[in-house]
Design an enzyme around this catalytic site. Structure first.
Site, PDB file in Angstrom:
ATOM      1  N   ARG A 133      27.848  36.362  48.707  1.00 28.26           N
ATOM      2  CA  ARG A 133      28.725  37.666  48.611  1.00 28.26           C
ATOM      3  C   ARG A 133      29.267  38.867  48.909  1.00 28.26           C
ATOM      4  NH1 ARG A 133      25.786  37.647  42.903  1.00 28.26           N
ATOM      5  NH2 ARG A 133      26.489  38.855  41.352  1.00 28.26           N
ATOM      6  N   ARG A 181      26.124  38.175  26.236  1.00 30.41           N
ATOM      7  CA  ARG A 181      24.642  37.387  26.969  1.00 30.41           C
ATOM      8  C   ARG A 181      23.588  37.494  26.274  1.00 30.41           C
ATOM      9  NH1 ARG A 181      24.755  36.192  32.266  1.00 30.41           N
ATOM     10  NH2 ARG A 181      24.326  38.230  32.944  1.00 30.41           N
ATOM     11  N   ARG A 221      20.037  41.154  29.877  1.00 35.09           N
ATOM     12  CA  ARG A 221      19.689  41.553  30.970  1.00 35.09           C
ATOM     13  C   ARG A 221      20.026  42.777  31.274  1.00 35.09           C
ATOM     14  NH1 ARG A 221      22.566  37.704  34.953  1.00 35.09           N
ATOM     15  NH2 ARG A 221      23.351  39.949  35.990  1.00 35.09           N
ATOM     16  N   ARG A 223      29.171  45.830  38.726  1.00 38.13           N
ATOM     17  CA  ARG A 223      29.341  45.253  39.540  1.00 38.13           C
ATOM     18  C   ARG A 223      30.954  44.234  39.613  1.00 38.13           C
ATOM     19  NH1 ARG A 223      26.151  43.016  34.788  1.00 38.13           N
ATOM     20  NH2 ARG A 223      25.905  40.765  35.685  1.00 38.13           N
TER      21      ARG A 223
HETATM   22  P1  AP5 Z   1      27.159  33.049  32.873  1.00 33.11           P
HETATM   23  O1  AP5 Z   1      27.207  31.709  33.038  1.00 33.11           O
HETATM   24  O2  AP5 Z   1      25.604  33.750  32.584  1.00 33.11           O
HETATM   25  O3  AP5 Z   1      27.771  34.379  34.130  1.00 33.11           O
HETATM   26  P2  AP5 Z   1      27.815  34.404  35.145  1.00 33.11           P
HETATM   27  O4  AP5 Z   1      28.309  33.791  35.952  1.00 33.11           O
HETATM   28  O5  AP5 Z   1      26.081  33.164  35.716  1.00 33.11           O
HETATM   29  O6  AP5 Z   1      26.902  35.784  35.333  1.00 33.11           O
HETATM   30  P3  AP5 Z   1      25.900  36.674  36.014  1.00 33.11           P
HETATM   31  O7  AP5 Z   1      26.311  38.102  35.267  1.00 33.11           O
HETATM   32  O8  AP5 Z   1      24.571  35.842  36.227  1.00 33.11           O
HETATM   33  O9  AP5 Z   1      26.466  36.875  37.018  1.00 33.11           O
HETATM   34  P4  AP5 Z   1      26.685  38.138  38.605  1.00 33.11           P
HETATM   35  O10 AP5 Z   1      27.282  37.505  39.724  1.00 33.11           O
HETATM   36  O11 AP5 Z   1      27.374  39.396  37.975  1.00 33.11           O
HETATM   37  O12 AP5 Z   1      24.715  38.074  38.591  1.00 33.11           O
HETATM   38  P5  AP5 Z   1      23.741  37.632  39.742  1.00 33.11           P
HETATM   39  O13 AP5 Z   1      22.741  37.257  38.769  1.00 33.11           O
HETATM   40  O14 AP5 Z   1      24.317  36.644  40.614  1.00 33.11           O
HETATM   41  O15 AP5 Z   1      27.893  33.396  31.282  1.00 33.11           O
HETATM   42  C1  AP5 Z   1      27.589  34.869  31.084  1.00 33.11           C
HETATM   43  C2  AP5 Z   1      27.718  34.217  28.728  1.00 33.11           C
HETATM   44  O16 AP5 Z   1      28.840  33.984  28.779  1.00 33.11           O
HETATM   45  C3  AP5 Z   1      26.699  33.963  28.995  1.00 33.11           C
HETATM   46  O17 AP5 Z   1      26.484  34.459  27.793  1.00 33.11           O
HETATM   47  C4  AP5 Z   1      27.092  32.932  28.578  1.00 33.11           C
HETATM   48  O18 AP5 Z   1      26.775  31.863  27.536  1.00 33.11           O
HETATM   49  C5  AP5 Z   1      28.806  32.639  28.102  1.00 33.11           C
HETATM   50  N1  AP5 Z   1      29.632  32.129  28.431  1.00 33.11           N
HETATM   51  C6  AP5 Z   1      29.897  31.040  29.888  1.00 33.11           C
HETATM   52  N2  AP5 Z   1      31.006  30.614  30.449  1.00 33.11           N
HETATM   53  C7  AP5 Z   1      31.596  30.501  28.765  1.00 33.11           C
HETATM   54  C8  AP5 Z   1      32.570  30.280  28.425  1.00 33.11           C
HETATM   55  N3  AP5 Z   1      33.461  29.327  29.509  1.00 33.11           N
HETATM   56  N4  AP5 Z   1      33.320  30.811  27.215  1.00 33.11           N
HETATM   57  C9  AP5 Z   1      32.471  31.326  26.633  1.00 33.11           C
HETATM   58  N5  AP5 Z   1      31.322  32.123  26.946  1.00 33.11           N
HETATM   59  C10 AP5 Z   1      30.744  31.742  27.632  1.00 33.11           C
HETATM   60  O19 AP5 Z   1      23.285  38.982  40.601  1.00 33.11           O
HETATM   61  C11 AP5 Z   1      22.669  40.054  39.966  1.00 33.11           C
HETATM   62  C12 AP5 Z   1      22.849  41.044  40.585  1.00 33.11           C
HETATM   63  O20 AP5 Z   1      21.578  40.748  41.658  1.00 33.11           O
HETATM   64  C13 AP5 Z   1      23.666  41.506  41.593  1.00 33.11           C
HETATM   65  O21 AP5 Z   1      24.634  42.634  40.881  1.00 33.11           O
HETATM   66  C14 AP5 Z   1      22.986  41.892  42.487  1.00 33.11           C
HETATM   67  O22 AP5 Z   1      22.697  43.506  43.087  1.00 33.11           O
HETATM   68  C15 AP5 Z   1      21.577  41.043  43.318  1.00 33.11           C
HETATM   69  N6  AP5 Z   1      22.434  40.383  43.782  1.00 33.11           N
HETATM   70  C16 AP5 Z   1      22.302  38.855  43.084  1.00 33.11           C
HETATM   71  N7  AP5 Z   1      22.543  37.783  44.458  1.00 33.11           N
HETATM   72  C17 AP5 Z   1      23.193  39.114  46.030  1.00 33.11           C
HETATM   73  C18 AP5 Z   1      23.212  39.123  46.830  1.00 33.11           C
HETATM   74  N8  AP5 Z   1      24.199  37.017  47.446  1.00 33.11           N
HETATM   75  N9  AP5 Z   1      24.004  39.809  47.745  1.00 33.11           N
HETATM   76  C19 AP5 Z   1      23.898  40.817  47.265  1.00 33.11           C
HETATM   77  N10 AP5 Z   1      22.952  40.955  46.300  1.00 33.11           N
HETATM   78  C20 AP5 Z   1      22.865  40.139  45.422  1.00 33.11           C
HETATM   79 ZN    ZN Z   2      24.356  34.024  36.538  1.00 32.73          ZN
END
Ligand code: AP5
Ligand code: ZN
Length: 213
Positions: free
Chosen positions: A88, A127, A160, A171
Protein backbone atom coordinates in the site's frame (compact mmCIF):
# COMPACT_ATOMS: atom_id res chain seq x y z
CA UNK A 1 0.94 -17.09 -10.33
CA UNK A 2 1.86 -14.20 -8.06
CA UNK A 3 -0.80 -11.53 -8.16
CA UNK A 4 -1.43 -8.21 -6.41
CA UNK A 5 -4.93 -6.74 -6.07
CA UNK A 6 -4.90 -2.99 -5.61
CA UNK A 7 -7.79 -0.58 -5.31
CA UNK A 8 -9.68 1.66 -2.88
CA UNK A 9 -11.78 0.46 0.09
CA UNK A 10 -14.84 -1.43 -1.13
CA UNK A 11 -13.61 -1.92 -4.72
CA UNK A 12 -14.08 -5.71 -4.46
CA UNK A 13 -10.65 -7.14 -3.57
CA UNK A 14 -11.99 -9.36 -0.80
CA UNK A 15 -14.98 -10.42 -2.92
CA UNK A 16 -12.90 -11.58 -5.89
CA UNK A 17 -10.00 -13.13 -3.93
CA UNK A 18 -11.70 -16.40 -2.87
CA UNK A 19 -12.69 -17.11 -6.50
CA UNK A 20 -9.15 -16.51 -7.75
CA UNK A 21 -7.79 -18.58 -4.91
CA UNK A 22 -9.97 -21.56 -5.86
CA UNK A 23 -9.42 -21.35 -9.58
CA UNK A 24 -5.66 -20.93 -9.46
CA UNK A 25 -4.86 -22.78 -6.20
CA UNK A 26 -3.19 -19.73 -4.71
CA UNK A 27 -2.77 -18.66 -1.13
CA UNK A 28 -4.71 -15.51 -0.22
CA UNK A 29 -2.85 -13.02 1.93
CA UNK A 30 -4.99 -10.06 3.01
CA UNK A 31 -3.13 -7.75 5.37
CA UNK A 32 -6.40 -6.17 6.55
CA UNK A 33 -7.79 -9.59 7.56
CA UNK A 34 -4.52 -10.55 9.25
CA UNK A 35 -4.43 -7.29 11.18
CA UNK A 36 -8.09 -7.61 12.25
CA UNK A 37 -7.32 -11.13 13.53
CA UNK A 38 -4.37 -9.75 15.52
CA UNK A 39 -6.58 -6.99 16.96
CA UNK A 40 -9.27 -9.53 17.96
CA UNK A 41 -6.65 -11.72 19.67
CA UNK A 42 -5.10 -8.68 21.34
CA UNK A 43 -1.59 -9.68 20.32
CA UNK A 44 1.14 -7.01 20.75
CA UNK A 45 1.00 -6.49 17.01
CA UNK A 46 -2.77 -6.07 17.10
CA UNK A 47 -2.56 -3.57 19.91
CA UNK A 48 -0.06 -1.53 17.92
CA UNK A 49 -2.19 -1.63 14.73
CA UNK A 50 -5.61 -0.90 16.25
CA UNK A 51 -5.41 2.89 16.65
CA UNK A 52 -4.35 3.47 13.04
CA UNK A 53 -6.98 1.08 11.68
CA UNK A 54 -9.82 2.59 13.69
CA UNK A 55 -9.10 6.03 12.28
CA UNK A 56 -8.55 4.86 8.69
CA UNK A 57 -4.80 5.52 8.61
CA UNK A 58 -2.16 3.06 7.43
CA UNK A 59 -0.34 0.84 9.90
CA UNK A 60 3.47 1.22 9.85
CA UNK A 61 5.36 -0.29 6.92
CA UNK A 62 7.63 -2.31 9.24
CA UNK A 63 4.68 -3.97 10.93
CA UNK A 64 2.88 -5.09 7.76
CA UNK A 65 6.08 -6.02 5.92
CA UNK A 66 6.93 -8.24 8.91
CA UNK A 67 3.57 -10.01 8.66
CA UNK A 68 3.89 -10.54 4.91
CA UNK A 69 7.52 -11.72 5.08
CA UNK A 70 6.47 -14.37 7.54
CA UNK A 71 3.42 -15.43 5.52
CA UNK A 72 5.42 -15.75 2.30
CA UNK A 73 7.56 -18.44 3.97
CA UNK A 74 4.53 -20.74 4.24
CA UNK A 75 4.89 -23.83 2.06
CA UNK A 76 1.33 -23.23 0.80
CA UNK A 77 2.44 -19.89 -0.69
CA UNK A 78 5.39 -21.35 -2.61
CA UNK A 79 3.38 -22.03 -5.78
CA UNK A 80 1.71 -18.66 -5.88
CA UNK A 81 -0.28 -16.09 -3.98
CA UNK A 82 -2.80 -13.28 -4.13
CA UNK A 83 -1.85 -10.19 -2.15
CA UNK A 84 -5.01 -8.31 -1.17
CA UNK A 85 -4.40 -4.87 0.35
CA UNK A 86 -0.59 -5.10 0.19
CA UNK A 87 1.64 -3.32 -0.82
CA UNK A 88 0.00 0.00 0.00
CA UNK A 89 3.07 2.24 -0.05
CA UNK A 90 6.06 2.37 -2.40
CA UNK A 91 8.30 1.37 0.53
CA UNK A 92 6.19 -1.78 1.02
CA UNK A 93 6.46 -2.55 -2.71
CA UNK A 94 10.23 -2.15 -2.68
CA UNK A 95 10.56 -4.39 0.38
CA UNK A 96 8.32 -7.00 -1.22
CA UNK A 97 10.44 -6.99 -4.38
CA UNK A 98 13.60 -7.43 -2.32
CA UNK A 99 12.09 -10.40 -0.43
CA UNK A 100 10.88 -12.06 -3.65
CA UNK A 101 14.20 -11.51 -5.35
CA UNK A 102 15.87 -13.55 -2.61
CA UNK A 103 13.49 -16.40 -3.47
CA UNK A 104 14.22 -15.96 -7.18
CA UNK A 105 10.60 -15.10 -8.07
CA UNK A 106 8.65 -12.01 -9.05
CA UNK A 107 5.14 -10.57 -9.30
CA UNK A 108 3.35 -11.64 -12.49
CA UNK A 109 0.43 -9.23 -12.51
CA UNK A 110 -1.06 -6.30 -10.65
CA UNK A 111 -4.84 -5.98 -11.03
CA UNK A 112 -5.79 -2.33 -10.59
CA UNK A 113 -9.48 -2.11 -9.55
CA UNK A 114 -10.70 1.16 -11.02
CA UNK A 115 -13.84 2.66 -9.53
CA UNK A 116 -15.20 6.11 -8.82
CA UNK A 117 -15.00 7.22 -5.18
CA UNK A 118 -18.70 8.17 -5.21
CA UNK A 119 -19.76 4.50 -5.43
CA UNK A 120 -17.76 3.33 -2.46
CA UNK A 121 -19.80 4.69 0.44
CA UNK A 122 -22.79 2.53 -0.45
CA UNK A 123 -20.56 -0.52 -0.85
CA UNK A 124 -18.81 0.03 2.47
CA UNK A 125 -21.76 0.99 4.67
CA UNK A 126 -23.84 -1.94 3.35
CA UNK A 127 -21.16 -4.58 3.96
CA UNK A 128 -21.78 -7.33 6.52
CA UNK A 129 -19.18 -9.94 7.42
CA UNK A 130 -19.03 -13.32 9.11
CA UNK A 131 -16.00 -12.82 11.33
CA UNK A 132 -15.02 -16.50 11.73
CA UNK A 133 -14.82 -17.26 7.99
CA UNK A 134 -14.30 -13.79 6.51
CA UNK A 135 -17.31 -14.29 4.18
CA UNK A 136 -18.80 -10.97 3.26
CA UNK A 137 -22.25 -9.87 2.19
CA UNK A 138 -23.92 -6.66 1.13
CA UNK A 139 -27.40 -5.65 2.26
CA UNK A 140 -28.30 -4.60 -1.31
CA UNK A 141 -25.83 -6.23 -3.73
CA UNK A 142 -25.20 -9.63 -2.09
CA UNK A 143 -27.75 -10.14 0.69
CA UNK A 144 -27.56 -13.23 2.93
CA UNK A 145 -30.44 -15.73 2.70
CA UNK A 146 -31.57 -14.74 6.19
CA UNK A 147 -31.03 -11.11 7.14
CA UNK A 148 -28.11 -10.68 9.57
CA UNK A 149 -27.08 -14.37 9.44
CA UNK A 150 -24.26 -16.22 7.68
CA UNK A 151 -25.58 -18.50 4.89
CA UNK A 152 -23.46 -21.50 5.91
CA UNK A 153 -23.25 -21.41 9.71
CA UNK A 154 -26.32 -19.30 10.54
CA UNK A 155 -24.10 -17.27 12.87
CA UNK A 156 -24.53 -13.51 13.29
CA UNK A 157 -23.01 -11.08 10.80
CA UNK A 158 -21.24 -7.94 11.98
CA UNK A 159 -20.10 -4.65 10.47
CA UNK A 160 -16.45 -3.60 10.49
CA UNK A 161 -15.63 -0.80 12.91
CA UNK A 162 -13.99 1.23 10.13
CA UNK A 163 -16.93 0.85 7.74
CA UNK A 164 -18.54 4.21 8.48
CA UNK A 165 -18.89 7.07 5.99
CA UNK A 166 -16.60 9.19 8.15
CA UNK A 167 -13.71 6.70 8.43
CA UNK A 168 -14.12 5.81 4.74
CA UNK A 169 -13.15 9.40 3.84
CA UNK A 170 -9.84 8.96 5.68
CA UNK A 171 -9.24 5.55 4.11
CA UNK A 172 -9.80 7.08 0.68
CA UNK A 173 -7.35 9.87 1.41
CA UNK A 174 -4.74 7.29 2.46
CA UNK A 175 -5.43 5.40 -0.76
CA UNK A 176 -5.04 8.39 -3.06
CA UNK A 177 -1.99 9.80 -1.32
CA UNK A 178 -0.05 6.67 -0.44
CA UNK A 179 -1.25 3.82 -2.67
CA UNK A 180 -1.73 5.48 -6.08
CA UNK A 181 2.09 5.78 -6.40
CA UNK A 182 2.28 1.98 -5.93
CA UNK A 183 0.25 1.52 -9.12
CA UNK A 184 2.68 3.80 -10.94
CA UNK A 185 5.62 1.79 -9.50
CA UNK A 186 4.29 -1.41 -11.09
CA UNK A 187 3.09 0.34 -14.28
CA UNK A 188 6.75 1.16 -14.98
CA UNK A 189 7.42 -2.58 -14.92
CA UNK A 190 4.58 -3.10 -17.44
CA UNK A 191 2.60 -5.57 -15.32
CA UNK A 192 -0.53 -3.55 -14.42
CA UNK A 193 -3.93 -4.63 -15.78
CA UNK A 194 -6.86 -2.28 -15.20
CA UNK A 195 -10.12 -3.87 -14.06
CA UNK A 196 -13.47 -2.08 -14.38
CA UNK A 197 -14.54 -2.58 -10.78
CA UNK A 198 -17.81 -0.62 -11.03
CA UNK A 199 -19.45 -3.48 -12.91
CA UNK A 200 -21.40 -6.20 -11.11
CA UNK A 201 -19.34 -8.78 -9.21
CA UNK A 202 -19.88 -11.53 -11.84
CA UNK A 203 -18.74 -9.29 -14.68
CA UNK A 204 -15.65 -8.30 -12.71
CA UNK A 205 -14.86 -11.99 -12.09
CA UNK A 206 -15.05 -12.64 -15.86
CA UNK A 207 -12.75 -9.72 -16.61
CA UNK A 208 -10.21 -11.01 -14.09
CA UNK A 209 -10.40 -14.52 -15.55
CA UNK A 210 -9.60 -13.17 -19.00
CA UNK A 211 -6.73 -11.04 -17.77
CA UNK A 212 -5.09 -14.03 -16.06
CA UNK A 213 -5.65 -16.53 -18.87
P1 AP5 B 1 -15.11 -6.01 -0.62
O1 AP5 B 1 -14.75 -7.00 -1.69
O2 AP5 B 1 -15.25 -6.52 0.76
O3 AP5 B 1 -14.11 -4.76 -0.70
P2 AP5 B 1 -12.53 -4.66 -0.51
O4 AP5 B 1 -11.94 -4.17 -1.79
O5 AP5 B 1 -11.98 -5.94 0.04
O6 AP5 B 1 -12.50 -3.45 0.50
P3 AP5 B 1 -11.91 -3.30 1.99
O7 AP5 B 1 -12.76 -2.29 2.67
O8 AP5 B 1 -11.72 -4.61 2.65
O9 AP5 B 1 -10.53 -2.68 1.61
P4 AP5 B 1 -9.59 -1.82 2.47
O10 AP5 B 1 -8.42 -1.78 1.57
O11 AP5 B 1 -10.12 -0.52 2.90
O12 AP5 B 1 -9.48 -2.64 3.83
P5 AP5 B 1 -8.39 -3.64 4.39
O13 AP5 B 1 -9.09 -4.68 5.13
O14 AP5 B 1 -7.43 -4.04 3.31
O15 AP5 B 1 -16.46 -5.29 -1.09
C1 AP5 B 1 -17.09 -4.32 -0.27
C2 AP5 B 1 -18.62 -4.53 -0.29
O16 AP5 B 1 -19.12 -4.34 -1.62
C3 AP5 B 1 -19.06 -5.94 0.12
O17 AP5 B 1 -20.21 -5.86 0.87
C4 AP5 B 1 -19.33 -6.66 -1.22
O18 AP5 B 1 -20.36 -7.63 -1.09
C5 AP5 B 1 -19.76 -5.51 -2.12
N1 AP5 B 1 -19.29 -5.69 -3.49
C6 AP5 B 1 -18.08 -6.18 -3.91
N2 AP5 B 1 -17.98 -6.16 -5.26
C7 AP5 B 1 -19.16 -5.62 -5.72
C8 AP5 B 1 -19.65 -5.32 -7.04
N3 AP5 B 1 -18.92 -5.56 -8.14
N4 AP5 B 1 -20.89 -4.75 -7.14
C9 AP5 B 1 -21.63 -4.49 -6.02
N5 AP5 B 1 -21.21 -4.77 -4.75
C10 AP5 B 1 -19.98 -5.32 -4.59
O19 AP5 B 1 -7.57 -2.71 5.39
C11 AP5 B 1 -8.16 -2.22 6.58
C12 AP5 B 1 -7.15 -1.37 7.36
O20 AP5 B 1 -6.01 -2.20 7.73
C13 AP5 B 1 -6.52 -0.19 6.61
O21 AP5 B 1 -7.33 0.96 6.67
C14 AP5 B 1 -5.19 -0.03 7.35
O22 AP5 B 1 -5.38 0.64 8.57
C15 AP5 B 1 -4.80 -1.46 7.64
N6 AP5 B 1 -3.97 -2.06 6.58
C16 AP5 B 1 -4.30 -3.13 5.81
N7 AP5 B 1 -3.31 -3.41 4.94
C17 AP5 B 1 -2.33 -2.49 5.18
C18 AP5 B 1 -1.05 -2.25 4.58
N8 AP5 B 1 -0.58 -3.01 3.56
N9 AP5 B 1 -0.31 -1.23 5.06
C19 AP5 B 1 -0.76 -0.45 6.09
N10 AP5 B 1 -1.96 -0.62 6.68
C20 AP5 B 1 -2.74 -1.64 6.23
ZN1 ZN C 1 -11.02 -6.43 1.88
Amino acid sequence: KRIILVGPPGCGKGTQSPILKEEHCLCHLATGDMLRAAVAQQTPLGLEAKAAMDKGALVSDDLVVGIIDEALQRPSCAKGFILDGFPRTVVQAQKLDAALEKQGVKIDKVLDFEIDDSILEERITGRWIHPASGRSYHSKFAPPKVSGKDDITGEALIQRKDDTAEVLKKRLTSFHEQTTPVIEYYAQKGIVKKIEAEKSANVVTEEIRKSLA
